[in-house]
Design a protein around this motif. Structure first.
Motif, PDB file in Angstrom:
ATOM      1  N   ALA A  16      12.427 -11.931  -9.706  1.00 55.48           N
ATOM      2  CA  ALA A  16      12.196 -10.502  -9.488  1.00 55.48           C
ATOM      3  C   ALA A  16      11.573  -9.861 -10.730  1.00 55.48           C
ATOM      4  O   ALA A  16      11.774  -8.679 -10.991  1.00 55.48           O
ATOM      5  CB  ALA A  16      13.522  -9.808  -9.154  1.00 55.48           C
ATOM      6  N   ALA A  17      10.823 -10.659 -11.502  1.00 56.72           N
ATOM      7  CA  ALA A  17      10.300 -10.132 -12.763  1.00 56.72           C
ATOM      8  C   ALA A  17       8.829  -9.730 -12.684  1.00 56.72           C
ATOM      9  O   ALA A  17       8.211  -9.451 -13.712  1.00 56.72           O
ATOM     10  CB  ALA A  17      10.511 -11.160 -13.878  1.00 56.72           C
ATOM     11  N   GLY A  18       8.284  -9.698 -11.470  1.00 58.06           N
ATOM     12  CA  GLY A  18       6.876  -9.327 -11.324  1.00 58.06           C
ATOM     13  C   GLY A  18       6.659  -7.826 -11.415  1.00 58.06           C
ATOM     14  O   GLY A  18       7.608  -7.040 -11.370  1.00 58.06           O
ATOM     15  N   LYS A  19       5.385  -7.444 -11.535  1.00 61.52           N
ATOM     16  CA  LYS A  19       5.039  -6.027 -11.679  1.00 61.52           C
ATOM     17  C   LYS A  19       4.613  -5.397 -10.358  1.00 61.52           C
ATOM     18  O   LYS A  19       4.439  -4.180 -10.273  1.00 61.52           O
ATOM     19  CB  LYS A  19       3.900  -5.887 -12.692  1.00 61.52           C
ATOM     20  N   PRO A  28       8.057  -1.173  -9.502  1.00 65.25           N
ATOM     21  CA  PRO A  28       7.715  -2.475  -8.891  1.00 65.25           C
ATOM     22  C   PRO A  28       8.326  -2.600  -7.489  1.00 65.25           C
ATOM     23  O   PRO A  28       9.434  -2.112  -7.236  1.00 65.25           O
ATOM     24  CB  PRO A  28       8.330  -3.491  -9.849  1.00 65.25           C
ATOM     25  N   LYS A  29       7.595  -3.274  -6.609  1.00 62.47           N
ATOM     26  CA  LYS A  29       7.953  -3.309  -5.179  1.00 62.47           C
ATOM     27  C   LYS A  29       9.383  -3.749  -4.905  1.00 62.47           C
ATOM     28  O   LYS A  29      10.003  -3.270  -3.953  1.00 62.47           O
ATOM     29  CB  LYS A  29       6.963  -4.222  -4.441  1.00 62.47           C
ATOM     30  N   GLN A  30       9.939  -4.638  -5.746  1.00 66.53           N
ATOM     31  CA  GLN A  30      11.294  -5.140  -5.465  1.00 66.53           C
ATOM     32  C   GLN A  30      12.359  -4.057  -5.633  1.00 66.53           C
ATOM     33  O   GLN A  30      13.476  -4.215  -5.155  1.00 66.53           O
ATOM     34  CB  GLN A  30      11.627  -6.376  -6.322  1.00 66.53           C
ATOM     35  N   TYR A  31      11.998  -2.968  -6.317  1.00 59.73           N
ATOM     36  CA  TYR A  31      12.954  -1.864  -6.494  1.00 59.73           C
ATOM     37  C   TYR A  31      12.684  -0.698  -5.552  1.00 59.73           C
ATOM     38  O   TYR A  31      13.416   0.296  -5.572  1.00 59.73           O
ATOM     39  CB  TYR A  31      12.953  -1.401  -7.962  1.00 59.73           C
ATOM     40  N   ARG A  32      11.648  -0.790  -4.736  1.00 58.69           N
ATOM     41  CA  ARG A  32      11.362   0.268  -3.762  1.00 58.69           C
ATOM     42  C   ARG A  32      12.311   0.115  -2.573  1.00 58.69           C
ATOM     43  O   ARG A  32      12.780  -0.982  -2.274  1.00 58.69           O
ATOM     44  CB  ARG A  32       9.895   0.164  -3.300  1.00 58.69           C
ATOM     45  N   ARG A  33      12.591   1.251  -1.915  1.00 56.40           N
ATOM     46  CA  ARG A  33      13.534   1.217  -0.800  1.00 56.40           C
ATOM     47  C   ARG A  33      12.834   0.941   0.522  1.00 56.40           C
ATOM     48  O   ARG A  33      11.770   1.495   0.778  1.00 56.40           O
ATOM     49  CB  ARG A  33      14.290   2.547  -0.711  1.00 56.40           C
ATOM     50  N   VAL A  34      13.436   0.088   1.327  1.00 62.17           N
ATOM     51  CA  VAL A  34      12.987  -0.126   2.705  1.00 62.17           C
ATOM     52  C   VAL A  34      14.212   0.064   3.589  1.00 62.17           C
ATOM     53  O   VAL A  34      15.251  -0.541   3.353  1.00 62.17           O
ATOM     54  CB  VAL A  34      12.336  -1.525   2.907  1.00 62.17           C
ATOM     55  N   ALA A  64      13.681  -3.706 -16.894  1.00 56.46           N
ATOM     56  CA  ALA A  64      14.078  -3.222 -15.561  1.00 56.46           C
ATOM     57  C   ALA A  64      15.580  -3.359 -15.315  1.00 56.46           C
ATOM     58  O   ALA A  64      16.027  -3.257 -14.171  1.00 56.46           O
ATOM     59  CB  ALA A  64      13.291  -3.985 -14.494  1.00 56.46           C
ATOM     60  N   ALA A  65      16.351  -3.574 -16.405  1.00 53.51           N
ATOM     61  CA  ALA A  65      17.787  -3.819 -16.230  1.00 53.51           C
ATOM     62  C   ALA A  65      18.477  -2.662 -15.490  1.00 53.51           C
ATOM     63  O   ALA A  65      19.337  -2.896 -14.638  1.00 53.51           O
ATOM     64  CB  ALA A  65      18.440  -4.063 -17.587  1.00 53.51           C
ATOM     65  N   ASP A  66      18.084  -1.426 -15.789  1.00 47.53           N
ATOM     66  CA  ASP A  66      18.732  -0.289 -15.121  1.00 47.53           C
ATOM     67  C   ASP A  66      18.513  -0.330 -13.615  1.00 47.53           C
ATOM     68  O   ASP A  66      19.438  -0.115 -12.830  1.00 47.53           O
ATOM     69  CB  ASP A  66      18.197   1.040 -15.665  1.00 47.53           C
ATOM     70  N   PHE A  67      17.277  -0.601 -13.224  1.00 46.62           N
ATOM     71  CA  PHE A  67      16.967  -0.693 -11.791  1.00 46.62           C
ATOM     72  C   PHE A  67      17.748  -1.837 -11.156  1.00 46.62           C
ATOM     73  O   PHE A  67      18.267  -1.731 -10.050  1.00 46.62           O
ATOM     74  CB  PHE A  67      15.465  -0.921 -11.562  1.00 46.62           C
ATOM     75  N   PHE A  68      17.803  -2.955 -11.888  1.00 48.44           N
ATOM     76  CA  PHE A  68      18.509  -4.121 -11.358  1.00 48.44           C
ATOM     77  C   PHE A  68      19.980  -3.790 -11.111  1.00 48.44           C
ATOM     78  O   PHE A  68      20.522  -4.077 -10.042  1.00 48.44           O
ATOM     79  CB  PHE A  68      18.384  -5.312 -12.314  1.00 48.44           C
TER      80      PHE A  68
END
Ligand code: CTP
Ligand code: MG
Length: 248
Positions: A16-19, A28-34, A64-68
């Motif tokens: 999950a380390a991509g931009k 980054p898309k992995q932190y966006r809500r669906v 991105a630790a906070d988002f994680f």
């Protein structure tokens, strides 16, 4: 699942380390809500719900630790317990996977590892079960689906123009997904060898395993298990998960 697969300890590495540059946007898309939950939360929950998976090693960008940890807070406690400390990813997907495998060495090496993209939140138990079974039996196994488009092998000769070299027979082609399933030791060795020999840029672990001489098989993937790659994929995933929430 065969008896041998049932006895193996299975861990997952979630990269999950991509931009998420192709999706664009600030986050980054992995932190966006669906459908009201972050993509990464959904991916982690889908893996953690599996009785086959004992541990999950997340790989995240150091900033991105906070988002994680927001995603972690949104998981059920039973799912959260399967997570080990996240490790920082690298500049390429390959480097991020390698970091995840080294993290698992420190956390206690499993027998089998499933390497999965954070950007594939549609993974389900059926696919996980097939991945575990195929990895246990064959040592290196990747999910693939048949392709409906005819695929050309080209060489770019001008921007946007490719010279066609070959049209491989469509029935022999598979579009490959994750989770990809490997005996842990051989995949770790393959990654360490790639580092030692300065080989970077393998876009999946199947290709790296092939390079290292491991025999790789393709098992049945799932057409629903799309990777969120473009902005439209995020919109579609939002719709799919919103529908599911409504039906629940
Ligand atoms: N990934 C990673 N580390 C990298 C690059 C990618 O952990 N240096 C992860 C992504 O977070 C994603 C998965 O690998 O879950 C598949 O990569 P991709 O879909 O290409 O995601 P991004 O690289 O983030 O997107 P883009 O290529 O559009 O920038
Ligand atoms: Mg990428």
């Amino acid at each position: 699942m065969s008896d041998s697969a049932a006895q193996l300890e299975v861990a997952a590495v979630v990269v999950a380390a991509g931009k998420g540059l192709r999706v664009g946007g600030d986050l980054p898309k992995q932190y966006r809500r669906v459908g009201g939950r972050a993509v990464l939360t959904r991916t982690l929950a889908a893996l953690a719900q599996s009785p086959r998976i004992a541990r999950i090693q997340p790989v995240i960008a150091p900033d991105a630790a906070d988002f994680f940890f927001e995603c972690v807070a949104d998981l059920e406690p039973a799912h959260r317990e399967k997570l080990v400390e996240p490790v920082p990813g690298g500049a390429t997907r390959q480097q991020s996977v390698a970091a995840g495998l080294e993290g698992l060495v420190r956390a206690g090496a499993p027998d089998l590892v499933l390497v999965h993209d954070a950007a594939r939140p549609f993974v389900d138990e059926g696919l996980i079960a097939r991945a575990v079974a195929a990895g246990a039996e064959h040592g290196a196994a990747v999910p693939g689906i048949t392709v409906s488009d005819t695929i050309k092998l080209v060489e770019e000769i001008a921007p946007g123009i490719g010279r066609v070299h070959e049209t491989p027979a469509r029935e022999n082609l598979r579009a490959v997904q994750t989770p990809q399933s490997f005996r842990f030791g051989p995949l770790l060795d393959a990654h360490r060898r790639a580092v030692a020999e300065n080989r970077d840029g393998f876009t999946d672990d199947g290709a790296l395993a092939e390079w290292a001489g491991l025999g790789v098989v393709v098992f049945e993937g799932d057409a629903r298990n799309r990777k969120i790659t473009q902005a439209a994929d995020l919109i579609e995933a939002d719709r799919a998960f919103s529908g599911q929430t409504f039906a629940d």
